[in-house]
Design a protein around this motif. Sequence first.
Motif, PDB file in Angstrom:
ATOM      1  N   GLU A   1      -0.533   5.822   6.899  1.00  0.00           N
ATOM      2  CA  GLU A   1      -0.894   4.081   6.631  1.00  0.00           C
ATOM      3  C   GLU A   1      -0.990   4.117   5.496  1.00  0.00           C
ATOM      4  O   GLU A   1      -2.180   4.650   4.786  1.00  0.00           O
ATOM      5  CB  GLU A   1      -1.743   3.520   7.661  1.00  0.00           C
ATOM      6  CG  GLU A   1      -1.188   3.554   9.135  1.00  0.00           C
ATOM      7  CD  GLU A   1      -2.490   3.170  10.009  1.00  0.00           C
ATOM      8  OE1 GLU A   1      -2.375   2.061  10.499  1.00  0.00           O
ATOM      9  OE2 GLU A   1      -3.554   3.529  10.123  1.00  0.00           O
ATOM     10  N   ASP A   2      -0.618   2.926   4.461  1.00  0.00           N
ATOM     11  CA  ASP A   2      -1.072   2.492   3.204  1.00  0.00           C
ATOM     12  C   ASP A   2      -0.841   1.135   2.855  1.00  0.00           C
ATOM     13  O   ASP A   2       0.387   0.670   3.373  1.00  0.00           O
ATOM     14  CB  ASP A   2       0.026   3.570   2.219  1.00  0.00           C
ATOM     15  CG  ASP A   2      -0.409   3.534   0.970  1.00  0.00           C
ATOM     16  OD1 ASP A   2      -1.567   3.319   0.582  1.00  0.00           O
ATOM     17  OD2 ASP A   2       0.317   3.894   0.059  1.00  0.00           O
ATOM     18  N   VAL A   3      -1.694   0.406   2.309  1.00  0.00           N
ATOM     19  CA  VAL A   3      -1.652  -0.689   2.084  1.00  0.00           C
ATOM     20  C   VAL A   3      -1.302  -1.066   0.673  1.00  0.00           C
ATOM     21  O   VAL A   3      -2.040  -0.443  -0.349  1.00  0.00           O
ATOM     22  CB  VAL A   3      -3.002  -1.302   2.240  1.00  0.00           C
ATOM     23  CG1 VAL A   3      -2.909  -3.029   1.673  1.00  0.00           C
ATOM     24  CG2 VAL A   3      -3.461  -1.339   3.763  1.00  0.00           C
ATOM     25  N   ARG A   4      -0.223  -1.602   0.200  1.00  0.00           N
ATOM     26  CA  ARG A   4       0.299  -1.901  -1.115  1.00  0.00           C
ATOM     27  C   ARG A   4       0.839  -3.261  -1.318  1.00  0.00           C
ATOM     28  O   ARG A   4       1.125  -3.742  -0.466  1.00  0.00           O
ATOM     29  CB  ARG A   4       1.464  -0.971  -1.313  1.00  0.00           C
ATOM     30  CG  ARG A   4       1.286   0.637  -1.135  1.00  0.00           C
ATOM     31  CD  ARG A   4       2.375   1.652  -1.433  1.00  0.00           C
ATOM     32  NE  ARG A   4       1.833   2.882  -1.725  1.00  0.00           N
ATOM     33  CZ  ARG A   4       1.346   3.491  -2.884  1.00  0.00           C
ATOM     34  NH1 ARG A   4       1.093   2.725  -4.049  1.00  0.00           N
ATOM     35  NH2 ARG A   4       1.067   4.682  -3.011  1.00  0.00           N
ATOM     36  N   PRO A   5       0.913  -3.639  -2.784  1.00  0.00           N
ATOM     37  CA  PRO A   5       1.194  -4.725  -2.936  1.00  0.00           C
ATOM     38  C   PRO A   5       2.680  -5.125  -2.930  1.00  0.00           C
ATOM     39  O   PRO A   5       3.281  -4.137  -3.183  1.00  0.00           O
ATOM     40  CB  PRO A   5       0.814  -5.074  -4.658  1.00  0.00           C
ATOM     41  CG  PRO A   5      -0.143  -4.048  -4.668  1.00  0.00           C
ATOM     42  CD  PRO A   5       0.180  -2.865  -3.841  1.00  0.00           C
TER      43      PRO A   5
ATOM     44  N   ASN B   1       6.062 -12.842  -4.090  1.00  0.00           N
ATOM     45  CA  ASN B   1       5.038 -12.744  -2.857  1.00  0.00           C
ATOM     46  C   ASN B   1       3.840 -12.088  -3.360  1.00  0.00           C
ATOM     47  O   ASN B   1       3.977 -10.847  -3.948  1.00  0.00           O
ATOM     48  CB  ASN B   1       5.382 -12.112  -1.765  1.00  0.00           C
ATOM     49  CG  ASN B   1       4.508 -12.382  -0.542  1.00  0.00           C
ATOM     50  OD1 ASN B   1       3.325 -12.180  -0.769  1.00  0.00           O
ATOM     51  ND2 ASN B   1       4.965 -12.497   0.562  1.00  0.00           N
ATOM     52  N   GLY B   2       2.618 -12.654  -3.694  1.00  0.00           N
ATOM     53  CA  GLY B   2       1.570 -11.897  -4.370  1.00  0.00           C
ATOM     54  C   GLY B   2       0.554 -11.105  -3.353  1.00  0.00           C
ATOM     55  O   GLY B   2      -0.330 -10.835  -3.476  1.00  0.00           O
ATOM     56  N   GLY B   3       1.102 -11.030  -2.010  1.00  0.00           N
ATOM     57  CA  GLY B   3       0.199 -10.359  -0.958  1.00  0.00           C
ATOM     58  C   GLY B   3       0.413  -9.170  -0.689  1.00  0.00           C
ATOM     59  O   GLY B   3       1.202  -8.494  -1.572  1.00  0.00           O
ATOM     60  N   ASP B   4      -0.161  -8.290   0.021  1.00  0.00           N
ATOM     61  CA  ASP B   4      -0.094  -7.028   0.111  1.00  0.00           C
ATOM     62  C   ASP B   4       0.560  -6.932   1.545  1.00  0.00           C
ATOM     63  O   ASP B   4       0.660  -7.657   2.315  1.00  0.00           O
ATOM     64  CB  ASP B   4      -1.597  -6.191   0.491  1.00  0.00           C
ATOM     65  CG  ASP B   4      -2.272  -6.266  -0.738  1.00  0.00           C
ATOM     66  OD1 ASP B   4      -1.467  -6.499  -1.762  1.00  0.00           O
ATOM     67  OD2 ASP B   4      -3.490  -6.354  -1.246  1.00  0.00           O
TER      68      ASP B   4
ATOM     69  N   MET C   1      10.405   8.314   6.667  1.00  0.00           N
ATOM     70  CA  MET C   1      10.831   7.231   7.191  1.00  0.00           C
ATOM     71  C   MET C   1       9.945   6.124   7.061  1.00  0.00           C
ATOM     72  O   MET C   1       8.620   6.296   7.624  1.00  0.00           O
ATOM     73  CB  MET C   1      11.342   7.570   8.589  1.00  0.00           C
ATOM     74  CG  MET C   1      12.421   8.529   8.732  1.00  0.00           C
ATOM     75  SD  MET C   1      14.003   8.123   8.209  1.00  0.00           S
ATOM     76  CE  MET C   1      14.404   6.806   9.422  1.00  0.00           C
ATOM     77  N   VAL C   2      10.164   5.136   6.511  1.00  0.00           N
ATOM     78  CA  VAL C   2       9.529   3.722   6.726  1.00  0.00           C
ATOM     79  C   VAL C   2       9.721   3.153   7.967  1.00  0.00           C
ATOM     80  O   VAL C   2      10.951   2.659   8.280  1.00  0.00           O
ATOM     81  CB  VAL C   2       9.645   2.619   5.557  1.00  0.00           C
ATOM     82  CG1 VAL C   2       8.763   1.652   5.817  1.00  0.00           C
ATOM     83  CG2 VAL C   2       9.462   3.443   4.117  1.00  0.00           C
ATOM     84  N   SER C   3       8.556   3.100   9.165  1.00  0.00           N
ATOM     85  CA  SER C   3       8.826   2.532  10.198  1.00  0.00           C
ATOM     86  C   SER C   3       8.132   0.989  10.450  1.00  0.00           C
ATOM     87  O   SER C   3       8.747   0.586  11.620  1.00  0.00           O
ATOM     88  CB  SER C   3       7.940   3.632  11.203  1.00  0.00           C
ATOM     89  OG  SER C   3       8.803   4.659  11.362  1.00  0.00           O
ATOM     90  N   ALA C   4       7.550   0.721   9.597  1.00  0.00           N
ATOM     91  CA  ALA C   4       6.852  -0.751   9.842  1.00  0.00           C
ATOM     92  C   ALA C   4       6.213  -1.287   8.696  1.00  0.00           C
ATOM     93  O   ALA C   4       5.722  -0.438   7.775  1.00  0.00           O
ATOM     94  CB  ALA C   4       5.880  -0.632  11.051  1.00  0.00           C
ATOM     95  N   PHE C   5       6.392  -2.366   8.431  1.00  0.00           N
ATOM     96  CA  PHE C   5       5.700  -3.429   7.303  1.00  0.00           C
ATOM     97  C   PHE C   5       4.880  -4.363   8.185  1.00  0.00           C
ATOM     98  O   PHE C   5       5.653  -5.140   8.634  1.00  0.00           O
ATOM     99  CB  PHE C   5       6.614  -3.978   6.476  1.00  0.00           C
ATOM    100  CG  PHE C   5       7.507  -3.069   5.483  1.00  0.00           C
ATOM    101  CD1 PHE C   5       6.889  -2.700   4.346  1.00  0.00           C
ATOM    102  CD2 PHE C   5       8.879  -2.579   5.849  1.00  0.00           C
ATOM    103  CE1 PHE C   5       7.576  -2.015   3.203  1.00  0.00           C
ATOM    104  CE2 PHE C   5       9.562  -1.974   4.732  1.00  0.00           C
ATOM    105  CZ  PHE C   5       8.956  -1.628   3.517  1.00  0.00           C
ATOM    106  N   THR C   6       3.681  -4.367   8.125  1.00  0.00           N
ATOM    107  CA  THR C   6       2.837  -5.202   8.964  1.00  0.00           C
ATOM    108  C   THR C   6       1.692  -5.836   7.684  1.00  0.00           C
ATOM    109  O   THR C   6       1.778  -5.433   6.761  1.00  0.00           O
ATOM    110  CB  THR C   6       2.220  -4.611   9.973  1.00  0.00           C
ATOM    111  OG1 THR C   6       1.399  -3.644   9.418  1.00  0.00           O
ATOM    112  CG2 THR C   6       3.007  -3.952  10.974  1.00  0.00           C
TER     113      THR C   6
END
Length: 229
Positions: free
Chosen positions: A39-43, A106-109, A128-133
């Motif tokens: 899991e990784d939070v990115r701009p 979009n300025g969000g993460d 594999m990228v499985s989700a953007f949440t």
Amino acid sequence: MTDLFDAHKQWATRPRDERFASLDDLPEFTGNRKRASIEDVRPLRGLKLYGAIGGALTLNGSMQTSLLTNWAFTQLCQQAAAPSGYLNTLPAEIAAQCLEHGISSNGGDTKILIRKNEILQENKPQNMVSAFTSPSYGRIWDCDTVEAIMESIRDSTPPSYGGDNCGLYASDRDMFIFLVTDEKPVEVGNARFGREFFCWNSETGAATFGLTPFLYNYVCANQIVWGAE
């Protein structure tokens, strides 16, 4: 009383590679998937998209190149306010440019779920990228759900009717479990009812966790539950 068609829908639509024969197989599959997940939070603005061989999209910002699943592509389109149905009809390179234009404003993460690809092929990304949440998304792992069920309900099994591999389903997007307890019926007056439950979950934001226990009169071979309450 009512009749339930949830298990029937799963039984009728799940392909063979999303069916599991026993509760011993499901935790192994979901556990391996969790161990291969990051899991990784990115701009959003920092994401870079590229067209891949075969018309797919890959993600590569400051991370290893990763292939987007169809579900992840749809989620990213939602965050970019872009029509996924239309972008699916475009060449991958153009779709990537359209998405980058959308997320650039979009300025969000975003919280990205990346899974290491278990089947390595030449000239294809290993991830594999499985989700953007959303960054606040609280992920419930499928394997944790399965382990909790196995610890709590030891006398329940998948239904033995309806052919092989019925009742236990999992894909790259979601999971569904249908367990019954036929050997210990509940007596209500002159009637005898079996005990069972549905449980479902998604690690990718496709559904929230759910659990529905109930009594039932009969389950037919195509997994329709009759006389549930």
